[in-house]
Write a protein that holds these residues in place. Structure first.
Motif, PDB file in Angstrom:
ATOM      1  N   LYS A  60       0.828  -1.209   0.000  1.00  0.00           N
ATOM      2  CA  LYS A  60       0.000   0.000   0.000  1.00  0.00           C
ATOM      3  C   LYS A  60       0.860   1.255   0.000  1.00  0.00           C
ATOM      4  O   LYS A  60       0.380   2.337   0.313  1.00  0.00           O
ATOM      5  CB  LYS A  60      -0.897   0.007   1.237  1.00  0.00           C
ATOM      6  N   GLN A  71       5.092  -0.570  -4.927  1.00  0.00           N
ATOM      7  CA  GLN A  71       4.001  -1.560  -4.929  1.00  0.00           C
ATOM      8  C   GLN A  71       4.334  -2.721  -5.854  1.00  0.00           C
ATOM      9  O   GLN A  71       4.133  -3.883  -5.511  1.00  0.00           O
ATOM     10  CB  GLN A  71       2.708  -0.906  -5.412  1.00  0.00           C
ATOM     11  N   VAL A  98      -6.127  -6.922  -1.242  1.00  0.00           N
ATOM     12  CA  VAL A  98      -5.173  -5.942  -1.766  1.00  0.00           C
ATOM     13  C   VAL A  98      -4.687  -6.343  -3.152  1.00  0.00           C
ATOM     14  O   VAL A  98      -4.636  -5.530  -4.079  1.00  0.00           O
ATOM     15  CB  VAL A  98      -3.976  -5.805  -0.803  1.00  0.00           C
ATOM     16  N   GLU A 123      -7.255  -5.763  -5.755  1.00  0.00           N
ATOM     17  CA  GLU A 123      -7.325  -4.342  -6.114  1.00  0.00           C
ATOM     18  C   GLU A 123      -6.229  -3.988  -7.102  1.00  0.00           C
ATOM     19  O   GLU A 123      -6.449  -3.317  -8.089  1.00  0.00           O
ATOM     20  CB  GLU A 123      -7.161  -3.474  -4.861  1.00  0.00           C
ATOM     21  N   HIS A 124      -5.026  -4.471  -6.804  1.00  0.00           N
ATOM     22  CA  HIS A 124      -3.906  -4.159  -7.693  1.00  0.00           C
ATOM     23  C   HIS A 124      -4.103  -4.768  -9.074  1.00  0.00           C
ATOM     24  O   HIS A 124      -3.618  -4.233 -10.060  1.00  0.00           O
ATOM     25  CB  HIS A 124      -2.592  -4.664  -7.092  1.00  0.00           C
TER      26      HIS A 124
END
Lengths: 276, 1055
Positions: free
Chosen positions: B670, B677, B706, B709-710
């Protein structure tokens, strides 16, 4: 010979010294050549090392370049200019920069430090900006000169100078602090009965040392060398000799430098007598 | 001493009545401030910088008409005009202020000093002294900027300003001046230094290469070759015929600085085949280094080489030898190894060259491309132009230079060699020479300077030149070694034998020696209150934050460079990983993952995991950590090391777990910096593998969310790495977790990822937009790099990037050569062709988009494949349970992605595809580029993608009969598969056999009927004969065995 050498302390006349030596070597070479064929009982047997030395031929142009280098680096602008013309060499440095260096040297030698700093800044302000050590030595010398001038009279100028220019630096560096404290002690003790350590500050040695440091710093900026090449050669020779001796190489008991009068002994004189 | 009463000197400067007065005032100000940072600060408070800037501006307006003779006599001291003297003084003052350190940056920037200084660097308008002083001022500002507190962007601002076209002309003119005067040599040195300090981004590298700066530097390098008397013997003769002989430069003058030139060159060409080629093709380099086949070896060389040949150590005898090979000893050549194959199973650490270098907004760092397998592929695929070209003698000459120089020159020469070697311009046999002649010397260099440094720990803002040199060597050499060894097992071996692992661990540990102070202490002041009243006044009159000590920056740079070398050393061999870990280095690597590191702790004081640790880190962002502040570059380098250490199972289970790697890496996902990232995603790939003890905690922390999302990110590299990680998450996971992953990712998005050529489409859309604009630009290759060039391909001015001395029409070029002669030279024409091809390949966005798309598609398909495989480790569960789980998952996937849609996508991956079939064809393509520059393209199925497709199908075939039946029903898909039986890739053939065997295998007696049907179906489609062909003909034993098995099962099925 020794009287001749003593007279030759200035660079310009080094020329004679060296060409003179050239002649000697040439003479030896000739002689050695003939000697091998003829009987050699008259002259003492040459050491193998010296025979090898005699075989080495240094080209004249190299010697000339060395001389010009010496004149330029040590700061003899006029002699350098003349010599380069005579020897048909490209001048190493532009005349103004040699002259500027000479001027700075003169100012330091005569105790006019403020002018010296100003001239140095005019020549290249980065020198003092990037070398706090050198800057401090100059300022300390200036302080010494101020103390000398005040000579027991009004010392308020001295104090304010020390406070403004030297103290902030001294607080950050213990070497500087010690130097400053020593110098300030000159204000307290009468100048005619100082400890030897302090008395040294008032002698011209300090000026000379500082002048050399400044010259080296400027040279390093301008040519990336600190000193004339010949000085380097002399040092290298001394190192080579001592290394060779410590390794027990076969060497003559004494190798002449052939430059300084003090070095010469009878033996040398004899040789010279032969040549002349 | 309050600010309100300005000293009389200031009014003297401001209100000087004449030149003499003003000059005197400026001089005394100079005497006042030089060497006294306190006074500098005080004077800034009086607003003196503004006054100086005004002097510079007013004296400039009265500038003389630019006269040619001022350039002609550049270097010779001509008396300066009054204005010039004043400008000189003013510039000296600015330089002096700038040397006061980072604190002075804000007032200097506040007064807009940089453009004012830059207006004094054109050799056409200014005397050499003024230029020199202006450059010194810039260099001091750059030095100060490098010491600015972390997070400031002063260097970037300076670089952006300096590398603008109008100043590039001046820099070019300075570098190409043929005066031998000391002043000019110093100017050249300063320009080179500025370049190596400031040029960090790809777009600057390209600008400098295109602006002719690289060429000018190459010419200077050639002049060193002449000075050293190492021009290839026949150069003049060869050059006579094609006019290149005239370009052989005169020898470099005495004051010229080789190390600076080499460093500037290596900074510009780093990570680019195109720019490396520009160096090799620079006319001056070609002139002094023609590739002449040379005369037989000397007697001793010959006997040495025969001896090596006899003992089977060398294949050199058959090779031609150039003149430069006579300068190098003969070394035994290692067996040529294929290295690229090692990479295939690992995610790329960096990003491929084509992907990376294209977009200037991609923020590439210098260090990336050499970790990358993809660049080797690209090297072989677009290397068509250079396979038949002989190696340039520049490369052996540089190796010779490494051997015959010391310190900075040695390190920098090695750095240039590394770039050329990585770019594939060296003969393969050079690898042995690098391993035996270069790497040991570099390691020795590290050892020497590491020793020296211990004596000279310094916390003063002034660094002795010798110390600075040692630091520079320690900072750069590890990176150079890293670049050399990263892709080569042989070179890693050679570095390992030199003890590099121990050395590099020591460097990293040393970089964590706590510092007593971060910035220089404020000097004692006789007026203690003067420092306090800084509050009022504008930024131009107020000094900024003090920045950091040089040793601090040095430590951070050393840390980064050591981490890079560590990552590069351990890419292949477990043995090296083990040796490295045994140095107790992991705590230091872990601390490098934090922005504000703490004291590296041994594993016994194990840090607390979970939310507690997080809070611990949050209050840990104080700026006075004695261990420094890690910039993103260090964090990224540390992530790479973690990623590669994670390739070893034992490391995962022991050291990495013991030192609590998981949580810091998780937090980095994050991190505000996208590059971090990406690197963190890469590190996670290995940490969440099935057998990793960190898997559970990470999943508990919500890593799936996470990563998903990426996977929706706009950055293709982040999408790639996060898909890669997700692929690993679902291996061996229970159905719940698998379903969660798929839901979080959103099935629709997954379909899009594996189906569409996202990047390609985006690019296409962008190009289309551009074309619709009036004045359509045909030359799309240049869109990101340069302002538009609208010329037709044949127009010379359209190629200003090529060899400026040749094409440049600008007045600053010396232009006394005969361009026509040289352009007709076959050597130059060949070089030009090569450059154009490389430029096309490297700067072509289409290729980059294609590579990105394929990589992501492959990962997406693998993800689906892993979703439907049952966890192999389910020891306790029964077989039926396993099948049940699997069936459930397959149905879930079908339900969410759509059964028919999935099969259709899979089929499409096996087909030849035509992209944008209706786009306007835009031939003739510019500059002889290959067809990829047109927008309508034919794409053939990619091996890796095909592999993934076949793997999914064979997983399906291993499921229950219903699913098997489904696969058999896809006749179109099966027909397409038939075409891949003669795939060049062994893995594809092997998997196909596997699929066939799965389709007809016996596991359920109730399915006997279906099995017979399937076998007959397959035979009808000709698969049996295909299997039999494989069984007899295939080169690989494994494939033959599997084909035999599959064929047997099939026969057993229908008979």
């Amino acid at each position: 010979m020794s009287s001749l050498s003593a007279g030759l302390d200035l660079g310009a006349s080094d020329l004679d010294q060296i060409t003179f030596r050239e002649l000697i070597f040439a003479h030896f070479r000739e002689k050695y050549g003939t000697m091998t064929s003829s009987t050699s009982t008259a002259t003492p047997l040459k050491h193998a090392f010296e025979a090898r030395v005699a075989e080495i031929k240094s080209p004249k142009s190299d010697i000339n370049a060395l001389i010009l280098d010496y004149l330029t680096m040590e700061g003899y602008p006029k002699a350098a200019a003349k010599f380069s013309k005579e020897a048909n060499l490209q001048p190493q440095q532009e005349d103004p920069s040699i002259r500027a260096r000479q001027e700075i040297q003169n100012n330091i030698h005569t105790g006019n430090i403020e002018a010296a700093i100003s001239a140095l800044n005019e020549l290249d302000p980065e020198i003092l900006d990037k070398d706090p050590q050198l800057h401090f030595s100059l300022l300390r010398l200036q302080l010494v000169e101020l103390i000398r001038q005040s000579n027991g009279g009004d010392i308020s100028d001295v104090l304010s100078f020390a406070t403004r220019k030297l103290a902030p630096r001294a607080a950050m560096n213990s070497d500087f602090l010690q130097d400053l404290e020593k110098t300030m002690a000159l204000l307290i003790f009468p100048h005619d009965s100082l400890q030897p350590e302090l008395a040294a500050l008032l002698r011209s040695d300090l000026r000379r040392q500082t002048a050399t440091k400044v010259n080296e710093a400027v040279l390093l900026r301008q040519t990336e060398r600190r000193e004339a090449a010949i000085r380097h050669l002399v040092k290298m020779r001394a190192w080579a000799e001592s290394t060779a001796r410590s390794k027990k190489k076969d060497l003559p008991d004494r190798i002449e430098l052939g430059l300084n009068g003090e070095d010469n002994d009878d033996h040398d004189e004899n040789e010279l007598m032969i040549t002349t | 001493m309050t600010r309100s009463q300005s000293p009389p000197l200031l009014s003297h400067i401001r209100g000087a009545r004449n030149y003499q007065e003003q000059l005197a005032a400026l001089r005394s100000l100079k005497d006042e401030i030089v060497g006294h940072d306190q006074y500098k600060e005080e004077w800034v408070g009086y607003g003196v910088i503004k006054v100086i800037v005004r002097i510079l501006q007013t004296t400039r307006s009265a500038t003389r008409p630019s006269s040619k003779e001022s350039r002609g006599q550049a270097g010779q001291s001509r008396a300066l005009s009054e204005d010039e003297v004043l400008r000189l003084q003013a510039l000296q003052l600015l330089a002096s202020f700038a040397s006061g350190g980072p604190a002075f940056l804000s007032p200097l920037h506040g007064c807009g000093v940089i453009p004012v200084i830059l207006s004094n660097i054109s050799p056409l308008e200014n005397p050499p002294q003024v230029i020199l002083t202006a450059l010194r001022a810039l260099s001091n500002i750059a030095d100060a900027a490098s010491l600015a507190a972390p997070g400031s962007n002063d260097s970037t601002i300076l670089a952006d300003t300096l590398f603008a076209p109008r100043y590039l002309d001046s820099l070019y003119a300075i570098l190409t001046s043929d005066s031998t005067a000391t002043v000019v040599q110093e100017q050249k040195g300063l320009v080179a230094r500025l370049i190596s300090r400031l040029c960090k981004e790809a777009h600057h590298q390209n600008t400098l290469a295109n602006g002719g700066i690289l060429d000018a530097l190459a010419t200077i390098l050639a002049s060193f070759v002449v000075q050293r008397g190492e021009v290839v013997p026949e150069a003049a003769v060869v050059g006579q015929s094609d006019g290149l002989a005239e370009i052989i430069p005169s020898p470099a003058p005495r004051r010229a600085n080789l190390a600076l030139v080499l460093e500037a060159i290596s900074v510009i060409i780093a990570d680019s085949r195109f720019r490396a080629c520009m160096l090799l093709c620079s006319p001056a380099i070609m002139a002094v280094f023609p590739s002449v086949e040379l005369s037989p070896l000397g007697k001793e060389m010959k006997s040495a080489s025969t001896a090596l040949e006899m003992s089977g150590l060398s294949i050199l005898g058959s090779k031609r030898t150039g003149a430069m090979d006579h300068l190098l000893p003969i070394v035994p050549t290692s067996q040529p190894k294929s290295l690229a194959s090692h990479f295939a199973q690992f995610p790329p650490l960096g990003y491929s060259l084509s992907r990376e270098q294209l977009f200037s907004n991609g923020k590439p760092s210098i260090s990336r491309a050499f970790w990358d397998p993809a660049r080797q592929e690209s090297a072989s695929s677009d290397g068509d132009a250079d396979t038949d070209d002989p190696e340039s003698p520049l490369i052996p000459w540089l190796i010779h230079l490494v051997r015959s120089t010391a310190d900075a020159e040695r390190a920098m020469a090695a750095s240039v060699v590394a770039s050329l070697f990585k770019a594939g311009f060296a003969n393969p046999e050079r690898e042995a020479a690098l391993g035996m002649l270069v790497i040991p010397l570099l390691c020795q260099l590290l050892k020497e300077h590491d020793k020296e440094r211990e004596a000279s720990a310094t916390d003063s803002p002034f660094v002795e030149p010798d110390t600075a040199l040692g630091w520079a060597v320690l900072e750069r050499t590890p990176t150079v070694i890293a670049r050399l060894v990263a892709d080569s097992e042989y070179l890693q071996q050679s570095a390992f034998d030199c003890g590099v692992v121990k050395l590099v661990c020591k460097l990293l540990k040393d970089s964590y020696e706590p510092l007593s102070a971060r910035s220089a202490p404020r000097p004692w002041s006789p007026n203690p209150d003067s420092g306090g009243e800084q509050s009022e006044g504008v930024s131009s009159c107020r000094t900024g934050p003090p920045g950091v000590l040089p040793i601090y920056t040095h430590k951070i740079k050393m840390r980064e460079s050591a981490l890079k070398l560590m990552a590069a050393m351990i890419t292949f061999k477990e043995e090296y990983r083990k040796a490295m870990v045994e140095q107790d280095i992991v705590p230091y690597i872990v601390e490098s993952l934090y922005r504000s590191p703490r004291k590296p702790r041994s594993s016994k004081e194990k840090p607390k995991e979970g939310p507690g640790a997080e809070g611990n880190d949050a209050d840990h962002v104080d700026h006075d950590s004695p261990y420094g502040t890690n910039p993103s570059t260090v964090i990224i380098a540390a992530c790479h090391v973690i990623r590669i250490l994670g390739r070893s199972v034992s490391n995962l289970r022991t050291r990495l777990e013991d030192h609590g790697v998981a949580m810091p890496v998780f937090r980095l996902l994050k991190h505000p910096d996208a590059e971090v990232q990406i690197a963190a995603c890469g590190a996670v790939c290995n940490l969440i593998l099935e057998y990793s003890p960190m898997r559970e905690p990470l999943i508990k922390e919500g890593i799936v969310k996470v990563l998903c999302e990426h996977a929706h990110s706009l950055s293709p590299r982040l999408r790639l790495n996060s898909m890669w990680a997700l692929k690993h998450v679902v291996i061996g996971a229970g159905n719940d977790l698998k379903k969660q992953c798929l839901d979080e990712l959103e099935p629709g998005w997954l379909v899009q990822l594996i189906c569409d050529d996202t990047e390609d489409d985006a690019l296409h859309a962008r190009m289309k937009l551009e074309r619709q604009a009036p004045d359509a630009d045909e030359d799309d290759e240049d869109m990101e790099i340069e302002p538009r060039e609208t010329e037709a391909p044949e127009d010379l001015s359209g190629r200003t990037w090529l060899w400026p001395p040749m094409y440049r029409i600008s007045s600053s070029s010396t232009g006394n050569w005969l361009p026509s002669v040289r352009r007709e030279s076959p050597r130059m024409q060949r070089a030009e062709k090569k450059l154009i091809a490389l430029r096309g390949a490297e700067l072509n966005p289409t290729r980059k988009a294609r590579v990105d798309d394929l990589a992501i598609q492959e990962q997406g398909l693998c993800f689906i494949g892993n979703l439907i495989v049952p966890p192999a480790s389910a020891v306790g569960s029964s077989v039926s349970q396993e099948i049940q789980d699997m069936t459930e998952m397959v149905d879930y996937v079908f339900l969410n992605l759509g059964q028919d849609r999935l099969f259709e996508i899979l089929a499409s991956k096996l087909r030849v595809k035509v992209l944008h079939p209706f786009a306007r064809r835009r031939y003739p393509s510019s500059a002889g580029d290959d067809s990829s520059s047109s927008s309508s393209r034919v794409l053939y199925p990619q091996t890796k993608v095909v592999e993934a497709v076949v793997r999914i199908l064979s997983h399906l075939a291993a499921s229950i009969p219903r699913h098997r039946q489904l696969v058999i029903a896809q006749t179109e898909l099966l027909r397409l598969l038939g075409g891949h039986f003669n795939s060049k890739d062994m893995e594809v053939r092997r998997l196909l056999c596997h699929l066939m065997a799965n389709l007809v295998c016996v596991d359920d007696s109730s399915d006997a009927q279906g099995r017979v049907q399937r076998a007959q179906e397959l035979k009808k489609m000709g698969f049996l004969s295909k299997l039999e062909t494989l069984e007899q003909m295939d080169a690989e034993l494994d494939v033959r065995e599997r084909a035999k098995d599959a064929a047997w099962q099939m026969k057993a099925g229908y008979s």
